[in-house]
Motif scaffolding. Structure first.
Motif, PDB file in Angstrom:
ATOM      1  N   UNK A 221      38.174  37.673  23.677  1.00 28.04           N
ATOM      2  CA  UNK A 221      38.957  38.798  24.193  1.00 28.04           C
ATOM      3  C   UNK A 221      38.618  39.154  25.630  1.00 28.04           C
ATOM      4  N   UNK A 222      37.368  38.892  26.070  1.00 28.61           N
ATOM      5  CA  UNK A 222      36.953  39.283  27.419  1.00 28.61           C
ATOM      6  C   UNK A 222      36.308  38.105  28.139  1.00 28.61           C
ATOM      7  N   UNK A 223      36.693  37.903  29.408  1.00 29.73           N
ATOM      8  CA  UNK A 223      36.082  36.883  30.257  1.00 29.73           C
ATOM      9  C   UNK A 223      35.753  37.509  31.603  1.00 29.73           C
ATOM     10  N   UNK A 224      34.512  37.305  32.062  1.00 30.25           N
ATOM     11  CA  UNK A 224      34.082  37.789  33.373  1.00 30.25           C
ATOM     12  C   UNK A 224      33.545  36.624  34.183  1.00 30.25           C
ATOM     13  N   UNK A 225      34.039  36.453  35.399  1.00 35.42           N
ATOM     14  CA  UNK A 225      33.590  35.422  36.317  1.00 35.42           C
ATOM     15  C   UNK A 225      33.132  36.097  37.603  1.00 35.42           C
ATOM     16  N   UNK A 232      36.256  28.556  39.211  1.00 31.34           N
ATOM     17  CA  UNK A 232      37.305  29.513  38.861  1.00 31.34           C
ATOM     18  C   UNK A 232      38.613  28.817  38.524  1.00 31.34           C
ATOM     19  N   UNK A 233      39.018  27.849  39.354  1.00 30.58           N
ATOM     20  CA  UNK A 233      40.288  27.154  39.119  1.00 30.58           C
ATOM     21  C   UNK A 233      40.359  26.547  37.725  1.00 30.58           C
ATOM     22  N   UNK A 234      39.338  25.766  37.389  1.00 31.83           N
ATOM     23  CA  UNK A 234      39.376  25.055  36.108  1.00 31.83           C
ATOM     24  C   UNK A 234      39.311  26.027  34.931  1.00 31.83           C
ATOM     25  N   UNK A 250      38.010  39.647  34.355  1.00 34.12           N
ATOM     26  CA  UNK A 250      37.351  40.142  35.562  1.00 34.12           C
ATOM     27  C   UNK A 250      37.029  38.972  36.475  1.00 34.12           C
ATOM     28  N   UNK A 251      37.439  39.067  37.745  1.00 33.10           N
ATOM     29  CA  UNK A 251      37.108  38.072  38.767  1.00 33.10           C
ATOM     30  C   UNK A 251      36.519  38.808  39.955  1.00 33.10           C
ATOM     31  N   UNK A 252      35.256  38.503  40.278  1.00 28.97           N
ATOM     32  CA  UNK A 252      34.596  39.142  41.409  1.00 28.97           C
ATOM     33  C   UNK A 252      33.977  38.094  42.324  1.00 28.97           C
ATOM     34  N   UNK A 253      34.171  38.285  43.623  1.00 21.65           N
ATOM     35  CA  UNK A 253      33.430  37.536  44.649  1.00 21.65           C
ATOM     36  C   UNK A 253      33.561  36.032  44.498  1.00 21.65           C
ATOM     37  N   UNK A 254      34.766  35.559  44.562  1.00 20.43           N
ATOM     38  CA  UNK A 254      35.002  34.117  44.496  1.00 20.43           C
ATOM     39  C   UNK A 254      36.162  33.804  43.600  1.00 20.43           C
ATOM     40  N   UNK A 255      37.298  33.570  44.203  1.00 22.54           N
ATOM     41  CA  UNK A 255      38.474  33.288  43.401  1.00 22.54           C
ATOM     42  C   UNK A 255      39.244  32.100  43.937  1.00 22.54           C
ATOM     43  N   UNK A 256      40.465  31.963  43.496  1.00 23.85           N
ATOM     44  CA  UNK A 256      41.351  30.889  43.905  1.00 23.85           C
ATOM     45  C   UNK A 256      42.773  31.424  43.859  1.00 23.85           C
ATOM     46  N   UNK A 257      43.460  31.405  44.991  1.00 25.98           N
ATOM     47  CA  UNK A 257      44.824  31.924  45.032  1.00 25.98           C
ATOM     48  C   UNK A 257      45.717  31.164  44.060  1.00 25.98           C
TER      49      UNK A 257
END
Length: 459
Positions: A221-225, A232-234, A250-257
């Motif tokens: 139910x919950x994922x935090x990266x 992140x992409x994969x 949750x995505x903090x400090x490092x993502x992928x458009x």
């Protein structure tokens, strides 16, 4: 007085005391000290290394004097502290041991001594070994930090004992490197995880077993990266394809458009909470796509922090009527576009929590124009909004009849009169975070009479 009260009643009283008061109780008498220790269920201690035998014996003796401890946090870590806990705390259920890594031997010893442990947070050194994990039969929450040089020789030997599943509900892993493929054992045997956290990870270990983990985790139910840019992409691609049960991301400090846009466009999960701190990776296209995916129409919580590339157009599209929590933290769009908060507030009749912290140039007019439309607000956070004045507080008191929690720390323009009006006039107020210097005598008396918790910060 204590002579007329039985032990059980005194212990119940001591359990309800705040930390400063409980510390004073230990000085009253030997009986009070004994009962205070027997009523203590949680301890947080700092034991920096190096350790000597005398120190460890003293720690074991001290812990043994607290027979009903169920939760311990020991800063310092390492085998000596872990073995002291195993020797002295048979009723332990939660253990947090940040710092120095612990060995598999010490963990096996702990599992034999503390049969009811349900939550463990420790550090492990490489090469990784997880053969101790099956020994903890009551484990529900596991947090592991991996320490040591990253090499391609980090694979641990396959564990012959392979249970159908570990009954873990929460799994947090920090510092996974490309050589940690030994984690395949963990991915293969964790089928019931509801919350997954990955922090500062450059890999997921064995990609094939991780993919199978996501496919078989029907209840995730919950994922935090956090700070996991290289994976992140994969991960987002796999979440979009396999995790229909996902409710919070949750995505903090490092993502992928591209990865985030793919997830928003193709995910079939009924997402309820989205928390993003992506200064350079979040654009209007993401927010507009969020509004166009029918699976996200019941999004209840949208949290954005330091997202400088979005505009009012994107926010107005993404924030729907179902939203109950909105956070725009350090988002300069609030300051760039006058009237944005007023426009958002008109469509947020169900809003209960509002966080506008660290918008340093946001003025009273913006806050007032929003809160007058959101009468159901229960919590407002304005920490670090230096241009606000008592007028913003007065507007909250007038408009928000259900207000329970307010954070006014580091708001230089809000003075003692505003804080006093809030404490005295807000009927349902339960908690205020504000500097001690802004609490007038009347505010302190009113807070005590109304049982309002005051969280003070000295600057």
């Amino acid at each position: 007085m204590d002579k007329h009260l039985c032990d059980e009643l005194l212990e119940e009283i001591f359990r309800r005391l705040s930390l400063p008061s409980s510390a004073a109780v230990s000085l009253v008498s030997k009986r009070c000290l004994r009962l205070l220790r027997s009523s203590t269920t949680h301890l947080s201690l700092n034991f920096p290394s190096p350790y000597n035998p005398t120190t460890i014996i003293s720690l074991s003796t001290f812990l043994s004097d607290h027979p009903y401890l169920s939760s311990i946090s020991l800063t310092g870590g390492g085998d000596p502290l872990l073995l002291a806990v195993a020797d002295s705390c048979p009723n332990l259920r939660q253990l947090h041991l940040p710092g120095d890594p612990v060995s598999p031997f010490a963990l096996c010893t702990l599992s034999a001594a503390c049969l009811h442990l349900s939550s463990i947070s420790v550090s492990l050194s490489r090469p990784l070994s997880l053969h101790w994990l099956p020994c903890f039969t009551s484990l529900k929450c596991l947090s592991l930090s991996f320490i040591g040089p990253s090499t391609q020789d980090n694979n641990n030997l396959e564990i012959e004992e392979n249970r159908d599943t570990f009954d873990l509900e929460s799994l947090s892993l920090s510092g996974i490197s490309a050589g940690d493929s030994g984690l395949s054992f963990l991915w293969r045997n964790c089928k019931n995880v509801k919350k997954l956290q990955l922090k500062s990870c450059e890999s997921v270990g064995d990609h094939a077993s991780f993919s199978e983990f996501l496919k078989s985790s029907n209840g995730l139910k919950e994922v935090e990266l956090r700070t996991c840019r290289s994976i992140v992409d994969s991960v987002l691609l796999k979440l979009a394809a396999d995790c229909i049960s996902l409710q919070s991301l949750l995505l903090h400090d490092g993502g992928s458009k591209e990865g985030l846009l793919h997830f928003i466009n193709h995910s079939k999960c009924r997402l309820k909470r989205l928390d993003l701190r992506l200064p350079l990776d979040l654009e209007n296209a993401h927010l507009i796509a969020l509004s166009q995916n029918p699976n996200f129409e019941n999004l209840k919580s949208l949290r954005l922090e330091s997202c400088c590339l979005v505009s009012g157009e994107g926010l107005r599209a993404a924030v729907g009527e179902a939203v109950e929590e909105l956070a725009l933290i350090n988002c300069d769009v609030v300051e760039r576009e006058g009237g944005l908060l007023a426009a958002l507030g008109q469509g947020l009749g169900n809003l209960k929590e509002l966080d506008l912290s660290r918008n340093e140039r946001m003025g009273d007019k913006d806050v007032v124009s929003m809160v007058v439309s959101c009468e159901g607000l229960e919590e407002v956070r304005l920490r670090g909004c230096g241009r606000l004045s008592d007028a913003a507080v007065a507007a909250m008191v007038r408009s928000c009849r259900n207000l329970e929690r307010v954070d006014l720390r580091c708001c230089g323009g809000i003075g003692g009169e505003g804080v006093e009006a809030l404490v005295v006039k807000a009927v349902g107020l339960r908690r205020v975070a504000v500097e001690e210097t802004k609490l007038t005598p009347l505010a302190k008396v009113a807070a005590a009479n109304k049982c309002i918790q005051i969280v003070s910060t000295f600057i």
